[in-house]
Design an enzyme around this catalytic site. Structure first.
Site, PDB file in Angstrom:
ATOM      1  N   HIS A 128     -59.002 -41.804-128.724  1.00 42.69           N
ATOM      2  CA  HIS A 128     -57.805 -40.770-128.433  1.00 42.69           C
ATOM      3  C   HIS A 128     -57.116 -40.647-129.980  1.00 42.69           C
ATOM      4  CE1 HIS A 128     -54.524 -38.665-126.558  1.00 42.69           C
ATOM      5  NE2 HIS A 128     -53.840 -39.415-127.297  1.00 42.69           N
ATOM      6  N   GLU A 129     -56.782 -41.680-130.485  1.00 40.82           N
ATOM      7  CA  GLU A 129     -55.651 -41.962-131.638  1.00 40.82           C
ATOM      8  C   GLU A 129     -56.801 -41.102-132.911  1.00 40.82           C
ATOM      9  OE1 GLU A 129     -52.906 -41.887-131.472  1.00 40.82           O
ATOM     10  OE2 GLU A 129     -52.526 -42.934-129.533  1.00 40.82           O
TER      11      GLU A 129
END
Length: 179
Positions: free
Chosen positions: A130-131
């Site tokens: 996600h990051e």
């Protein structure tokens, strides 16, 4: 594209390679894992947490000092916060290619559950992907199964799949075509 994963010594050991391999598979990028050499800054005594923004400042400074152009994901075990949030699982700063993920709230033990390496690997992988997705130019997604959905709870994180929804996958393809 290549992503550096810096694994802090206090983070759970033995999970580095599976996490790296799965993130590489999810994102379609090459990853390498190495010991963390970034100085961990931003500890707040009153909160007993680390300010994720200050930690990203440290990663940014490290990248600059060492001439690292590729994205860096730092995995730490310290609990993270950001102004306006009680905690964050992770945080990214796209403009400098730096992201951080905390394992503090990703393990079952934090919630009084039995430890399971597979659960921890799954959660670190999802949050790390996600990051890094942010570092690649993606924003948050409304689809609760998409890797780019922003979870507020462990249950929401667990409901995510290790893949992009069709809309985010298309956007990532468009962004990647520009690299």
């Amino acid at each position: 594209m290549h992503v550096h994963i810096f694994w802090d010594a206090l983070s759970p050991s033995g999970l580095q390679m599976p996490v790296s391999r799965i993130i590489s598979s999810v994102l379609g990028v090459r990853t390498t894992v190495s010991e963390n050499h970034v100085r961990l800054m931003g500890y707040n005594n009153a909160r007993h947490q680390v300010d994720a923004q200050a930690l990203l400042d440290s990663v940014q400074a490290y990248k600059h000092r060492h001439g690292i152009d590729e994205p860096v994901l730092l995995v730490v075990n310290q609990d993270l916060f950001r102004n306006g949030n009680d905690f964050v699982f992770g945080l990214a700063r796209e403009q400098v290619g730096a992201a951080v993920v905390s394992t503090a709230r990703l393990g079952n033990e934090y919630y009084g559950r039995e430890h399971q390496d597979d659960d921890l690997i799954d959660r670190i992988t999802k949050e790390g992907s996600h990051e890094i997705g942010h570092l690649l130019g993606l924003g948050h997604c409304e689809n609760p199964e998409c890797i780019m959905f922003r979870p507020n709870t462990l249950d929401e994180l667990d409901c995510k799949k290790k893949m992009f929804c069709p809309d985010c996958a298309k956007l990532l393809d468009e962004i990647s075509a520009g690299f």
